[in-house]
Design a protein around this motif. Structure first.
Motif, PDB file in Angstrom:
ATOM      1  N   TRP A  62       0.841  -1.103   0.191  1.00  0.00           N
ATOM      2  CA  TRP A  62       0.091  -0.023  -0.216  1.00  0.00           C
ATOM      3  C   TRP A  62       0.989   1.207  -0.241  1.00  0.00           C
ATOM      4  O   TRP A  62       1.995   1.344   0.318  1.00  0.00           O
ATOM      5  CB  TRP A  62      -0.838   0.067   1.290  1.00  0.00           C
ATOM      6  CG  TRP A  62      -1.911  -0.952   1.338  1.00  0.00           C
ATOM      7  CD1 TRP A  62      -2.201  -1.986   0.384  1.00  0.00           C
ATOM      8  CD2 TRP A  62      -2.747  -1.261   2.451  1.00  0.00           C
ATOM      9  NE1 TRP A  62      -3.258  -2.718   0.811  1.00  0.00           N
ATOM     10  CE2 TRP A  62      -3.750  -2.391   2.043  1.00  0.00           C
ATOM     11  CE3 TRP A  62      -2.722  -0.550   3.622  1.00  0.00           C
ATOM     12  CZ2 TRP A  62      -4.642  -2.751   3.009  1.00  0.00           C
ATOM     13  CZ3 TRP A  62      -3.971  -1.026   4.570  1.00  0.00           C
ATOM     14  CH2 TRP A  62      -4.664  -2.234   4.511  1.00  0.00           C
ATOM     15  N   SER A  63       0.198   2.360  -0.519  1.00  0.00           N
ATOM     16  CA  SER A  63       0.906   3.688  -0.365  1.00  0.00           C
ATOM     17  C   SER A  63       0.788   4.107   0.961  1.00  0.00           C
ATOM     18  O   SER A  63       0.057   3.667   1.864  1.00  0.00           O
ATOM     19  CB  SER A  63       0.362   4.583  -1.499  1.00  0.00           C
ATOM     20  OG  SER A  63      -0.918   5.062  -1.217  1.00  0.00           O
ATOM     21  N   HIS A  64       1.570   5.349   1.414  1.00  0.00           N
ATOM     22  CA  HIS A  64       1.248   5.966   2.762  1.00  0.00           C
ATOM     23  C   HIS A  64      -0.133   6.124   2.887  1.00  0.00           C
ATOM     24  O   HIS A  64      -0.598   6.171   3.973  1.00  0.00           O
ATOM     25  CB  HIS A  64       2.468   6.906   2.911  1.00  0.00           C
ATOM     26  CG  HIS A  64       3.689   6.437   3.106  1.00  0.00           C
ATOM     27  ND1 HIS A  64       4.201   5.705   4.017  1.00  0.00           N
ATOM     28  CD2 HIS A  64       4.706   6.561   2.128  1.00  0.00           C
ATOM     29  CE1 HIS A  64       5.620   5.126   3.891  1.00  0.00           C
ATOM     30  NE2 HIS A  64       5.807   5.866   2.806  1.00  0.00           N
ATOM     31  N   LEU A  65      -0.532   7.062   2.061  1.00  0.00           N
ATOM     32  CA  LEU A  65      -1.934   7.469   1.791  1.00  0.00           C
ATOM     33  C   LEU A  65      -3.030   6.262   2.136  1.00  0.00           C
ATOM     34  O   LEU A  65      -4.005   6.641   3.106  1.00  0.00           O
ATOM     35  CB  LEU A  65      -2.281   8.325   0.776  1.00  0.00           C
ATOM     36  CG  LEU A  65      -1.567   9.786   0.388  1.00  0.00           C
ATOM     37  CD1 LEU A  65      -1.874  10.221  -0.435  1.00  0.00           C
ATOM     38  CD2 LEU A  65      -1.721  10.659   1.826  1.00  0.00           C
ATOM     39  N   GLU A  66      -2.734   5.302   1.471  1.00  0.00           N
ATOM     40  CA  GLU A  66      -3.808   4.170   1.461  1.00  0.00           C
ATOM     41  C   GLU A  66      -3.616   3.523   3.113  1.00  0.00           C
ATOM     42  O   GLU A  66      -4.837   3.236   3.687  1.00  0.00           O
ATOM     43  CB  GLU A  66      -3.497   2.943   0.514  1.00  0.00           C
ATOM     44  CG  GLU A  66      -3.474   3.396  -0.898  1.00  0.00           C
ATOM     45  CD  GLU A  66      -3.246   2.351  -1.785  1.00  0.00           C
ATOM     46  OE1 GLU A  66      -3.904   2.113  -2.996  1.00  0.00           O
ATOM     47  OE2 GLU A  66      -2.235   1.733  -1.574  1.00  0.00           O
ATOM     48  N   GLN A  73     -10.330   4.936   8.907  1.00  0.00           N
ATOM     49  CA  GLN A  73     -11.448   4.418   8.783  1.00  0.00           C
ATOM     50  C   GLN A  73     -11.625   3.436   9.918  1.00  0.00           C
ATOM     51  O   GLN A  73     -12.863   3.430  10.480  1.00  0.00           O
ATOM     52  CB  GLN A  73     -11.378   3.455   7.557  1.00  0.00           C
ATOM     53  CG  GLN A  73     -11.591   4.275   6.149  1.00  0.00           C
ATOM     54  CD  GLN A  73     -11.655   3.333   4.978  1.00  0.00           C
ATOM     55  OE1 GLN A  73     -10.873   2.213   4.905  1.00  0.00           O
ATOM     56  NE2 GLN A  73     -12.032   3.993   3.903  1.00  0.00           N
ATOM     57  N   ARG A  74     -10.809   2.903  10.328  1.00  0.00           N
ATOM     58  CA  ARG A  74     -10.994   1.815  11.656  1.00  0.00           C
ATOM     59  C   ARG A  74     -11.336   2.647  12.963  1.00  0.00           C
ATOM     60  O   ARG A  74     -12.134   2.296  13.339  1.00  0.00           O
ATOM     61  CB  ARG A  74      -9.692   1.100  11.956  1.00  0.00           C
ATOM     62  CG  ARG A  74      -9.385  -0.034  11.201  1.00  0.00           C
ATOM     63  CD  ARG A  74      -9.996  -1.244  11.182  1.00  0.00           C
ATOM     64  NE  ARG A  74     -10.039  -2.129   9.992  1.00  0.00           N
ATOM     65  CZ  ARG A  74      -9.144  -3.356  10.213  1.00  0.00           C
ATOM     66  NH1 ARG A  74      -8.564  -3.407  11.449  1.00  0.00           N
ATOM     67  NH2 ARG A  74      -9.049  -4.156   9.227  1.00  0.00           N
ATOM     68  N   ALA A  77     -14.923   4.071  12.306  1.00  0.00           N
ATOM     69  CA  ALA A  77     -15.877   3.168  12.638  1.00  0.00           C
ATOM     70  C   ALA A  77     -16.227   2.743  14.081  1.00  0.00           C
ATOM     71  O   ALA A  77     -17.219   2.526  14.534  1.00  0.00           O
ATOM     72  CB  ALA A  77     -15.608   1.597  11.722  1.00  0.00           C
ATOM     73  N   ALA A  78     -14.926   2.664  14.935  1.00  0.00           N
ATOM     74  CA  ALA A  78     -15.287   2.262  16.257  1.00  0.00           C
ATOM     75  C   ALA A  78     -15.809   3.411  16.985  1.00  0.00           C
ATOM     76  O   ALA A  78     -16.523   3.090  17.984  1.00  0.00           O
ATOM     77  CB  ALA A  78     -13.579   2.210  16.911  1.00  0.00           C
ATOM     78  N   ARG A  79     -15.430   4.509  16.484  1.00  0.00           N
ATOM     79  CA  ARG A  79     -16.212   5.686  17.331  1.00  0.00           C
ATOM     80  C   ARG A  79     -17.700   5.865  17.041  1.00  0.00           C
ATOM     81  O   ARG A  79     -18.543   6.214  17.886  1.00  0.00           O
ATOM     82  CB  ARG A  79     -15.704   7.185  16.957  1.00  0.00           C
ATOM     83  CG  ARG A  79     -14.383   7.418  17.392  1.00  0.00           C
ATOM     84  CD  ARG A  79     -13.740   8.761  16.991  1.00  0.00           C
ATOM     85  NE  ARG A  79     -12.543   8.782  17.518  1.00  0.00           N
ATOM     86  CZ  ARG A  79     -11.954   9.887  17.782  1.00  0.00           C
ATOM     87  NH1 ARG A  79     -12.685  11.085  17.382  1.00  0.00           N
ATOM     88  NH2 ARG A  79     -10.807   9.928  18.363  1.00  0.00           N
ATOM     89  N   ASP A  80     -17.992   5.330  15.671  1.00  0.00           N
ATOM     90  CA  ASP A  80     -19.739   5.314  15.324  1.00  0.00           C
ATOM     91  C   ASP A  80     -20.307   3.999  16.246  1.00  0.00           C
ATOM     92  O   ASP A  80     -21.230   4.430  17.012  1.00  0.00           O
ATOM     93  CB  ASP A  80     -19.698   5.005  13.957  1.00  0.00           C
ATOM     94  CG  ASP A  80     -19.671   6.386  13.127  1.00  0.00           C
ATOM     95  OD1 ASP A  80     -19.387   7.422  13.627  1.00  0.00           O
ATOM     96  OD2 ASP A  80     -19.477   6.126  11.875  1.00  0.00           O
TER      97      ASP A  80
END
Length: 192
Positions: A62-66, A73-74, A77-80
């Motif tokens: 993966w690139s650094h941005l990916e 995103q993790r 999702a955890a906060r939601d």
């Protein structure tokens, strides 16, 4: 008054570079910095996911941005998911019950189709009320709690301010009933 400064992570590569030592970072230093920064940002899911995602990122190149996007995103999702749990706790339901757990044999005066229709939450979109009447023990609270849990909004809930009130201002205090809001006169000083 002392000025507050942001805390700095311990043992950073810049400290070693300032001391004249090459800025080679070890994995242990990087993990320690990541742990410190995740705690400072109050992002525990980021810390949990970062190491596992780093291994996956290396394998899948993966690139650094990916990699950064996957970590964030993790965390989101955890906060939601945790935010929804917090809102349910804040509602102080007598017990956490869902519509699926309801024993349909105890329902009186409501069919399975009516319950399924209520479960679609169409009455909320139409801004209508649902009123449950009946004797004790027939599932009124169970249905109401199940509908409330199903209707909870995803993500963050922002509290709205009343219309006409500027942001950051509280309404003026009203005097208690039976009071005029004026100070009572003090009794005259008496000679002792």
């Amino acid at each position: 008054m002392m000025a507050r400064t942001a805390p700095q992570p311990p043992n950073t590569a810049t400290d070693t570079a300032k001391a004249g030592v090459p800025a080679a970072r070890t994995t242990r230093q990087t993990i320690a910095d990541l742990a410190f920064l995740a705690r400072a940002m109050k992002a525990p899911a980021l810390l949990d996911a970062a190491e596992r995602l780093a291994e996956r990122a290396q394998v899948e190149s993966w690139s650094h941005l990916e990699y950064l996007v996957a970590c964030l995103q993790r965390e989101v999702a955890a906060r939601d998911s945790h935010g929804g749990e917090g809102r349910i706790r804040a509602a102080r339901f007598p017990a956490i019950k869902t519509i699926e757990e309801l024993d349909l044999a105890h329902l009186r005066g409501m069919t399975r189709q009516q319950l399924a229709h209520l479960g679609t939450l169409d009455f909320i979109a139409a801004k209508e009320n649902a009123i449950f009447l009946g004797p004790p023990g027939t599932g009124k609270t169970h249905i109401a709690t199940g509908l409330a849990i199903r209707a909870r909004p995803p993500g963050r809930v922002r509290h709205r301010r009343p219309v006409g009130r500027p942001p950051g201002r509280r309404p003026p205090r009203r005097p208690a009933p039976g009071r005029t809001g004026q100070a009572r006169p003090l009794p005259a000083d008496r000679d002792r």
